[in-house]
Design a protein around this motif. Structure first.
Motif, PDB file in Angstrom:
ATOM      1  N   ILE A  15       0.826  -1.303   0.000  1.00  0.00           N
ATOM      2  CA  ILE A  15      -0.042   0.011  -0.112  1.00  0.00           C
ATOM      3  C   ILE A  15       0.860   1.331   0.017  1.00  0.00           C
ATOM      4  O   ILE A  15       0.820   2.052  -0.704  1.00  0.00           O
ATOM      5  CB  ILE A  15      -0.992  -0.134   1.234  1.00  0.00           C
ATOM      6  CG1 ILE A  15      -1.961  -0.901   0.929  1.00  0.00           C
ATOM      7  CG2 ILE A  15      -1.633   1.334   1.542  1.00  0.00           C
ATOM      8  CD1 ILE A  15      -2.674  -1.498   2.193  1.00  0.00           C
ATOM      9  N   HIS A  18       2.803   3.075  -3.188  1.00  0.00           N
ATOM     10  CA  HIS A  18       2.363   3.847  -4.313  1.00  0.00           C
ATOM     11  C   HIS A  18       2.941   5.422  -3.953  1.00  0.00           C
ATOM     12  O   HIS A  18       2.436   5.922  -3.243  1.00  0.00           O
ATOM     13  CB  HIS A  18       0.734   3.739  -4.460  1.00  0.00           C
ATOM     14  CG  HIS A  18       0.101   4.282  -5.321  1.00  0.00           C
ATOM     15  ND1 HIS A  18      -0.259   5.750  -5.768  1.00  0.00           N
ATOM     16  CD2 HIS A  18      -0.499   3.701  -6.519  1.00  0.00           C
ATOM     17  CE1 HIS A  18      -0.927   5.655  -6.978  1.00  0.00           C
ATOM     18  NE2 HIS A  18      -0.960   4.671  -7.479  1.00  0.00           N
ATOM     19  N   ARG A  21      -0.260   7.677  -3.035  1.00  0.00           N
ATOM     20  CA  ARG A  21      -0.521   7.375  -1.694  1.00  0.00           C
ATOM     21  C   ARG A  21       0.242   7.853  -0.554  1.00  0.00           C
ATOM     22  O   ARG A  21       0.019   8.640   0.380  1.00  0.00           O
ATOM     23  CB  ARG A  21      -0.982   5.849  -1.498  1.00  0.00           C
ATOM     24  CG  ARG A  21      -2.176   5.400  -2.104  1.00  0.00           C
ATOM     25  CD  ARG A  21      -2.622   4.103  -1.820  1.00  0.00           C
ATOM     26  NE  ARG A  21      -1.678   2.991  -2.249  1.00  0.00           N
ATOM     27  CZ  ARG A  21      -1.940   2.219  -3.240  1.00  0.00           C
ATOM     28  NH1 ARG A  21      -3.123   2.707  -3.941  1.00  0.00           N
ATOM     29  NH2 ARG A  21      -1.213   1.223  -3.593  1.00  0.00           N
ATOM     30  N   GLN A  52      -7.844   6.240  -4.070  1.00  0.00           N
ATOM     31  CA  GLN A  52      -6.578   6.196  -3.413  1.00  0.00           C
ATOM     32  C   GLN A  52      -6.942   6.212  -1.753  1.00  0.00           C
ATOM     33  O   GLN A  52      -6.369   5.627  -0.878  1.00  0.00           O
ATOM     34  CB  GLN A  52      -5.494   7.273  -3.484  1.00  0.00           C
ATOM     35  CG  GLN A  52      -4.948   7.150  -5.278  1.00  0.00           C
ATOM     36  CD  GLN A  52      -4.682   5.600  -5.428  1.00  0.00           C
ATOM     37  OE1 GLN A  52      -4.139   4.832  -4.773  1.00  0.00           O
ATOM     38  NE2 GLN A  52      -5.127   5.260  -6.675  1.00  0.00           N
ATOM     39  N   LEU A  56      -6.604   3.397   1.242  1.00  0.00           N
ATOM     40  CA  LEU A  56      -5.902   3.977   2.714  1.00  0.00           C
ATOM     41  C   LEU A  56      -7.105   3.601   3.891  1.00  0.00           C
ATOM     42  O   LEU A  56      -6.445   3.290   4.846  1.00  0.00           O
ATOM     43  CB  LEU A  56      -5.433   5.091   2.789  1.00  0.00           C
ATOM     44  CG  LEU A  56      -4.396   5.566   1.595  1.00  0.00           C
ATOM     45  CD1 LEU A  56      -3.971   7.114   1.717  1.00  0.00           C
ATOM     46  CD2 LEU A  56      -3.170   4.731   2.125  1.00  0.00           C
TER      47      LEU A  56
END
Length: 106
Positions: A15, A18, A21, A52, A56
């Motif tokens: 995660i 990116h 992010r 995005q 999260l």
């Protein structure tokens, strides 16, 4: 060590790998921000930023809170906060973005 721990860390690092992010989290580590603020910061469309943020949120890294028509996001995962502090420079103080229409920038 339990294999689940390795899987959990691998998922977290996936995660965090990116760039957009990471940029969102870098902004959120000091200040709550609404989608329109993040759109202005990133130069990306609302749908992309929301996608995005959903990733999260589902990973329990950020939470959201509604204030009238706006939804503000906040970094709530302490492990991620520590990772960002170790890897990135000191965060920018609260800043107003030119062209941003959110109440925090007005």
């Amino acid at each position: 060590m339990d294999n689940d721990i390795y899987s959990n860390f691998a998922n977290l690092f996936n995660i965090l790998s990116h760039p957009i992010r990471l940029q969102i989290l870098d902004e959120l580590r000091c200040n709550d921000a609404c989608v329109c603020h993040l759109q202005t910061l990133l130069g990306k469309p609302q749908a992309y930023v929301s996608q995005q943020l959903k990733i999260l949120r589902e990973a329990n890294i950020v939470t959201d809170e509604r204030d009238g028509m706006l939804v503000y996001y906040r970094l709530t995962n302490e492990l991620v906060q520590h990772i960002l502090e170790d890897l990135l420079e000191a965060p920018d103080p609260k800043r107003k973005l030119p062209g941003c229409t959110c109440p925090k920038c007005q």
